[in-house]
Structures are given as C-alpha cells and as structure tokens.
Motif scaffolding. Structure first.
Motif, PDB file in Angstrom:
ATOM      1  N   GLN A 178     -29.685  -9.271   0.773  1.00 28.08           N
ATOM      2  CA  GLN A 178     -29.021  -8.825   1.988  1.00 28.08           C
ATOM      3  C   GLN A 178     -29.909  -7.923   2.822  1.00 28.08           C
ATOM      4  O   GLN A 178     -29.889  -7.986   4.051  1.00 28.08           O
ATOM      5  N   GLU A 184     -30.569  -8.622   6.733  1.00 32.20           N
ATOM      6  CA  GLU A 184     -30.190  -7.617   7.723  1.00 32.20           C
ATOM      7  C   GLU A 184     -31.387  -7.219   8.578  1.00 32.20           C
ATOM      8  O   GLU A 184     -31.261  -7.004   9.789  1.00 32.20           O
ATOM      9  N   TRP A 219     -25.442 -16.483   3.851  1.00 35.40           N
ATOM     10  CA  TRP A 219     -25.017 -15.243   3.200  1.00 35.40           C
ATOM     11  C   TRP A 219     -24.288 -15.579   1.903  1.00 35.40           C
ATOM     12  O   TRP A 219     -23.367 -16.381   1.901  1.00 35.40           O
ATOM     13  N   PRO A 251     -20.826 -10.824   1.569  1.00 43.59           N
ATOM     14  CA  PRO A 251     -20.370 -10.630   2.947  1.00 43.59           C
ATOM     15  C   PRO A 251     -21.377  -9.869   3.786  1.00 43.59           C
ATOM     16  O   PRO A 251     -21.917  -8.844   3.365  1.00 43.59           O
ATOM     17  N   ARG A 252     -21.648 -10.385   4.986  1.00 41.10           N
ATOM     18  CA  ARG A 252     -22.587  -9.706   5.866  1.00 41.10           C
ATOM     19  C   ARG A 252     -21.929  -8.464   6.456  1.00 41.10           C
ATOM     20  O   ARG A 252     -20.708  -8.419   6.625  1.00 41.10           O
ATOM     21  N   GLU A 309     -20.354  -5.883   8.878  1.00 39.16           N
ATOM     22  CA  GLU A 309     -19.681  -5.983  10.157  1.00 39.16           C
ATOM     23  C   GLU A 309     -19.705  -4.626  10.856  1.00 39.16           C
ATOM     24  O   GLU A 309     -19.650  -3.583  10.197  1.00 39.16           O
ATOM     25  N   VAL A 320     -17.569 -16.084   2.459  1.00 36.39           N
ATOM     26  CA  VAL A 320     -18.964 -16.531   2.437  1.00 36.39           C
ATOM     27  C   VAL A 320     -19.134 -18.007   2.081  1.00 36.39           C
ATOM     28  O   VAL A 320     -20.199 -18.574   2.338  1.00 36.39           O
ATOM     29  N   ASP A 366     -15.613 -13.266   8.703  1.00 33.41           N
ATOM     30  CA  ASP A 366     -16.326 -14.046   7.702  1.00 33.41           C
ATOM     31  C   ASP A 366     -17.837 -13.912   7.877  1.00 33.41           C
ATOM     32  O   ASP A 366     -18.316 -13.280   8.819  1.00 33.41           O
ATOM     33  N   SER A 367     -18.559 -14.529   6.953  1.00 33.87           N
ATOM     34  CA  SER A 367     -20.022 -14.558   7.017  1.00 33.87           C
ATOM     35  C   SER A 367     -20.536 -15.979   7.152  1.00 33.87           C
ATOM     36  O   SER A 367     -21.683 -16.266   6.807  1.00 33.87           O
TER      37      SER A 367
END
Length: 308
Positions: free
Chosen positions: A186, A190, A206, A209-210, A212, A261, A278-279
């Motif tokens: 991640q 990022e 992903w 979860p990315r 937010e 994901v 969502d991702s």
C-alpha cells in the motif's frame, strides 16, 4: 479444481497451478483477473492470476507466505499436490487496454497481476518498462522470466542494495500517453497515486482498502434501498452495510472480501446517488454512478434503486 503443480519459486513464494480434474477447458481470464480461493475453514481469499491468459487449461497463482495469513498459511503449510480446491470464476477489476507503450510499477508479490499484462504487451509488440521494487533480487518472483521477455526492460530496485525507486521523478518524466499499471504494498501505491499528475492514466490493483479522504459532507445516515427485482424496500440504518441489511431481509448477494477490494458484490444502480467507498471503481466510474459495491459503499441520496 485440482492442484496440478506446486512449486516454491522464491523462499517465500509458492506457485500453484490449478487444472480441471477432467481436463476440460477453463473460462477465459484477461490480464489483471483474479480468482477467489475457498479455504477449508470457510474463509475466502483473492489471488491474481499470473499465468498466460492464452492458456485455457490452467490457472496459476503465486502466494506470498505472510505471517499469520490464513490464505498463505494454508497454501504454504497444508496444500498438497493433487488436492481439490473450490475457486470462483475469474473476475477483473484491473483492466488492461491497448496502447503503444506501457509503464508497470510492481512491489514484491504485486508483480502477479502485472505479469500477464506484460506478456500481452509483448505479444502485441508494444514497448514496456517495469520498475520492480523488492527487498532483494533473490526475493523477486519471476525475475528471470521477465528479463527474458522482448520489447522492454526491467529496472530492479532492490532495497538491500540501496536501489530505491524515485517515484516522484518517475511519474514526472512519464508522458501522458503512457498508461501506468501499479500493484504492490500500500505504501508504494499511495506514493504513486500522490505523485501522479491529473492527466496521467494510472491504474491500481488494491488488495487492502485504499485510503479515503476525511469525509465531512456525508455522514453514515440511514437510507432506503429499493430492490427492483426482488420487489422489496429495505431501510439501511447508520452503521450497517447495504450488504448486511439486504442479507437480513432475505436478499442474497454474492460477496467475498466485504472490504470493497474484490468486486464480487458490484451491483447496478438504477436510481439514486451512491456514496462510493470501495477500492475497485475508477474515479470516472464513481462519477458515473452506474454501479456500486454493496459491502462498503452507502448513499448520498435518501433512496437507492438497485438491480437486485
């Protein structure tokens, strides 16, 4: 599906090849696709397919041995050659489109969805560059295979040799007409997302979860979901997911990760405005509001009409 091959390709990565026990051809899988592996304890884990998409006889996944991981613990500690496994059909949230040249950025086991993409690029005669970030060359899955492929090259960034990727410089120097595909830890994704220019086409896979941005406009208020096919209306209270509310009302929805994901619970939106969390969906898909992930996303409107 039956385990046809089980190899250790690095000290911490096992390659699993699955075939139909009766020798039947398998459903097609485009580059970037993944399957869900159903574990004996009932858990479900998603793994990217890393084999040749043209091979309709086998699915291949590569699994990193993660301490405490249920899926990796099973694959590395219990799975045996010849074992039968239950899997989902391939799904794809990481679509690979035609281009004249490509940039790939991988971190460790994140190479798995990118490898079929690179093979497809090679078959098309497209130019490609892979920036491959790993702890060491010995820990890099498929490195020799990648280096042998034509029309492109691999830039290895091995941490134990001090060869870290300069993400900001890479993104700043990449032309706008070069699509960028990225998968890995991640922190790496990022960094790529933060360094990307608004006009760049950057796509991510992903597995967690990315992040937010902080939400100040829409709280977790209750709203109604109208199930167009089932003919019922369900109130989704604050603190309850749409998925759980529909389950409680007897509406069955396919789901897997319940973290936004995997894409299993993606559902068509007929009316209303989703609050996407969502991702999986791209920014453009979120803005269009035609589908949503019921496990994590909510509503910006007081009412959603869904095709369920």
């Amino acid at each position: 599906m039956r385990v046809h091959r089980l190899d250790r390709i690095t000290p911490q990565v096992r390659l699993v090849e699955l075939r139909d026990p009766d020798g039947r051809g398998l459903p097609p899988a485009e580059p970037g696709a993944h399957i869900d592996l159903h574990l004996p304890d009932g858990a479900v884990r998603s793994y990217s397919l890393c084999g040749d998409p043209a091979d309709r006889q086998a699915y291949r996944i590569a699994v990193l041995n993660v301490p405490g991981g249920r899926g990796s613990g099973f694959v590395h500690g219990e799975l045996a050659l010849g074992a039968d496994l239950t899997i989902s059909p391939p799904r794809n949230n990481f679509h690979f489109d035609d281009a004249a040249r490509y940039l790939f950025v991988a971190g460790g086991i994140g190479i798995t969805p990118l490898l079929p993409m690179i093979r497809r690029a090679v078959n098309k005669g497209a130019d490609w560059v892979l920036h491959y970030c790993v702890r060491s060359a010995a820990a890099a899955p498929f490195l020799d295979d990648l280096r042998a492929l034509p029309h492109g090259h691999v830039d290895l960034h091995a941490a134990d040799e001090g060869q870290r990727l300069a993400v900001d410089e890479l993104m700043a120097s990449t032309p706008v007409d070069v699509p960028i595909y990225c998968c890995g830890p991640q922190r790496l994704m990022e960094a790529v997302a933060a360094a990307a220019r608004p006009d760049q086409d950057v796509r991510f896979e992903w597995f967690t979860p990315r992040p937010e941005p902080a939400r100040q406009d829409f709280a977790d208020n209750s709203f109604d979901v109208v199930c167009a096919r089932s003919g019922i209306t369900v109130t989704v209270p604050a603190g309850t997911s749409i998925l759980d509310a529909l389950y409680a009302a007897g509406v069955e929805i396919d789901s897997s990760c319940e973290q936004g994901v995997c894409g299993t619970c993606e559902t068509t939106v007929l009316e209303g405005e989703p609050d996407h969390r969502d991702s999986v969906l791209s920014d453009a898909e979120r803005a269009a509001g035609k589908t949503m992930m019921l496990c994590v996303s909510r509503a910006r409107s007081t009412r959603l009409v869904l095709d369920v």
